[in-house]
Scaffold this motif. Structure first.
Motif, PDB file in Angstrom:
ATOM      1  N   ASP A 173       0.760  -1.046   0.145  1.00 41.36           N
ATOM      2  CA  ASP A 173      -0.160  -0.034   0.078  1.00 41.36           C
ATOM      3  C   ASP A 173       0.845   1.180  -0.156  1.00 41.36           C
ATOM      4  O   ASP A 173       0.427   2.263  -0.664  1.00 41.36           O
ATOM      5  N   LEU A 249      -5.824   0.905   0.579  1.00 44.67           N
ATOM      6  CA  LEU A 249      -5.319  -0.434   0.294  1.00 44.67           C
ATOM      7  C   LEU A 249      -4.869  -0.449  -1.407  1.00 44.67           C
ATOM      8  O   LEU A 249      -5.596   0.304  -2.211  1.00 44.67           O
ATOM      9  N   VAL A 251      -5.671  -2.593  -3.710  1.00 45.58           N
ATOM     10  CA  VAL A 251      -6.364  -3.774  -3.862  1.00 45.58           C
ATOM     11  C   VAL A 251      -5.838  -4.663  -4.986  1.00 45.58           C
ATOM     12  O   VAL A 251      -5.801  -5.928  -4.571  1.00 45.58           O
ATOM     13  N   ARG A 254      -2.793  -6.298  -3.548  1.00 46.98           N
ATOM     14  CA  ARG A 254      -3.042  -7.497  -2.597  1.00 46.98           C
ATOM     15  C   ARG A 254      -3.871  -8.580  -3.014  1.00 46.98           C
ATOM     16  O   ARG A 254      -3.719  -9.885  -2.768  1.00 46.98           O
ATOM     17  N   ARG A 255      -4.629  -8.394  -4.069  1.00 49.16           N
ATOM     18  CA  ARG A 255      -5.467  -9.438  -4.809  1.00 49.16           C
ATOM     19  C   ARG A 255      -4.486 -10.345  -5.419  1.00 49.16           C
ATOM     20  O   ARG A 255      -4.620 -11.598  -5.305  1.00 49.16           O
ATOM     21  N   PHE A 259      -4.872 -12.269  -1.199  1.00 48.07           N
ATOM     22  CA  PHE A 259      -6.124 -11.497  -0.200  1.00 48.07           C
ATOM     23  C   PHE A 259      -7.671 -11.721  -1.104  1.00 48.07           C
ATOM     24  O   PHE A 259      -7.536 -11.705  -2.396  1.00 48.07           O
ATOM     25  N   CYS A 261     -11.460 -10.691  -1.578  1.00 47.13           N
ATOM     26  CA  CYS A 261     -12.200  -9.312  -1.755  1.00 47.13           C
ATOM     27  C   CYS A 261     -12.733  -9.185  -0.268  1.00 47.13           C
ATOM     28  O   CYS A 261     -12.991  -8.220   0.324  1.00 47.13           O
ATOM     29  N   LEU A 264     -10.468  -7.879   1.938  1.00 43.92           N
ATOM     30  CA  LEU A 264     -10.059  -6.437   1.874  1.00 43.92           C
ATOM     31  C   LEU A 264     -11.338  -5.567   2.174  1.00 43.92           C
ATOM     32  O   LEU A 264     -10.968  -4.425   2.407  1.00 43.92           O
ATOM     33  N   ALA A 269     -11.533  -1.699   1.719  1.00 43.92           N
ATOM     34  CA  ALA A 269     -11.738  -1.398   0.154  1.00 43.92           C
ATOM     35  C   ALA A 269     -13.007  -1.139  -0.138  1.00 43.92           C
ATOM     36  O   ALA A 269     -14.054  -1.811   0.258  1.00 43.92           O
ATOM     37  N   CYS A 272     -13.722  -4.095  -5.228  1.00 49.44           N
ATOM     38  CA  CYS A 272     -12.666  -5.379  -5.359  1.00 49.44           C
ATOM     39  C   CYS A 272     -13.195  -6.392  -6.315  1.00 49.44           C
ATOM     40  O   CYS A 272     -14.383  -6.754  -6.060  1.00 49.44           O
TER      41      CYS A 272
END
Length: 273
Positions: A173, A249, A251, A254-255, A259, A261, A264, A269, A272
């Motif tokens: 992030d 984030l 996103v 992280r995805r 991670f 959704c 998140l 988030a 997502c």
């Protein structure tokens, strides 16, 4: 040659150049399947970080901070701070490989590979520091990452949750925000070089967080635990208020790192996929 003994040797080494050489040798020998694994080797407690003899340690609030990175001093402070994160990440990866026993062979390869990447990241930043007339050790540092390792030394599940899935994921992030700030200044060769280094680190840290995600989920499955509830429970114990922080984030990163959704969105988030 025995894996855990060699890993401990690299972990304890304070000199960055020697540590890097030990990690490279460890990685090479591990990939060549030339190491033995003695899981009965006693696990040692590490009370002080390996860098304690190289840098001055202070409280986090006393670490130098700069709001601008368009002059040499601001760039030195920024690069030193990130170099310390990368040095600490070398040790955390080595510690994850050294401390936790009787896990699949891929687990040990993954974390030595992470340490190998972090050595390269540290060297990139060290080179840029040298171009600015500085070196690692010129500014004081804190031990927050080492402390996180100590707090989770008893359980690989907690380590995977706290270090790669929380602390390193927070870096996913923060990194783009630093890049954005650097790119807001008039372009110079040094600013370009710092941005390029940060982009390499960001891309490869996604893979590091993904490794943590893989082994976190593996351990949850082994123990019959729900991954999301276990994650939020562990983080709440160590860093309360995650779900209330409404974090900015990354996103997409992280995805890519694993991670879900639902996780998140619990962290703030808005969207997502």
């Amino acid at each position: 040659m025995e894996f855990f003994s060699l890993t401990l040797q690299a972990l304890r080494e304070p000199d960055p150049a020697k540590k890097g050489a030990l990690v490279e040798a460890l990685y090479k020998n591990l990939r060549q399947n030339s190491l033995t694994f003695d899981h009965e080797t006693p696990v040692e407690t590490l009370e002080t970080p390996s860098y304690a003899s190289v840098v001055k340690i202070v409280r986090p609030r006393d670490v130098p901070k700069r709001k601008r990175f368009d002059d040499a001093e601001g760039q030195r402070v920024l690069l030193h701070a990130i170099a310390h994160i990368e040095y600490s990440a070398i040790d955390l990866a080595l510690d994850a490989a050294y401390r936790f026993r009787r896990l699949p062979a891929d687990y040990y390869l993954d974390w030595v590979e992470v340490a190998h990447d972090e050595v390269r990241h540290f060297r990139m930043l060290e080179t840029l520091l040298a171009q600015l007339g500085a070196r690692y050790g010129d500014y004081p540092v804190h031990t927050a990452l080492f402390d996180a390792g100590k707090k989770t030394a008893h359980d690989p599940l907690e380590r995977m949750a706290v270090v790669p899935r929380y602390l390193e994921a927070n870096g996913l992030d923060a990194n783009p925000r630093i890049i954005q700030k650097l790119e807001s200044y008039p372009s110079t060769p040094m600013i370009k070089a710092i941005v390029e280094a940060l982009e390499v680190i960001l891309e490869e840290e996604v893979g590091h967080v993904a490794k943590g995600d893989r082994w976190f989920r593996y351990l949850c499955q082994e123990r019959g635990l729900d991954a999301a509830e276990s994650y939020f429970g562990i983080i709440e114990r160590h860093y309360p208020g995650l779900e209330a922080k409404n974090l900015q984030l990354n996103v997409e990163a992280r995805r890519a790192a694993g991670f879900a959704c639902d996780e998140l969105k619990r962290m703030g988030a808005k969207a997502c996929k």
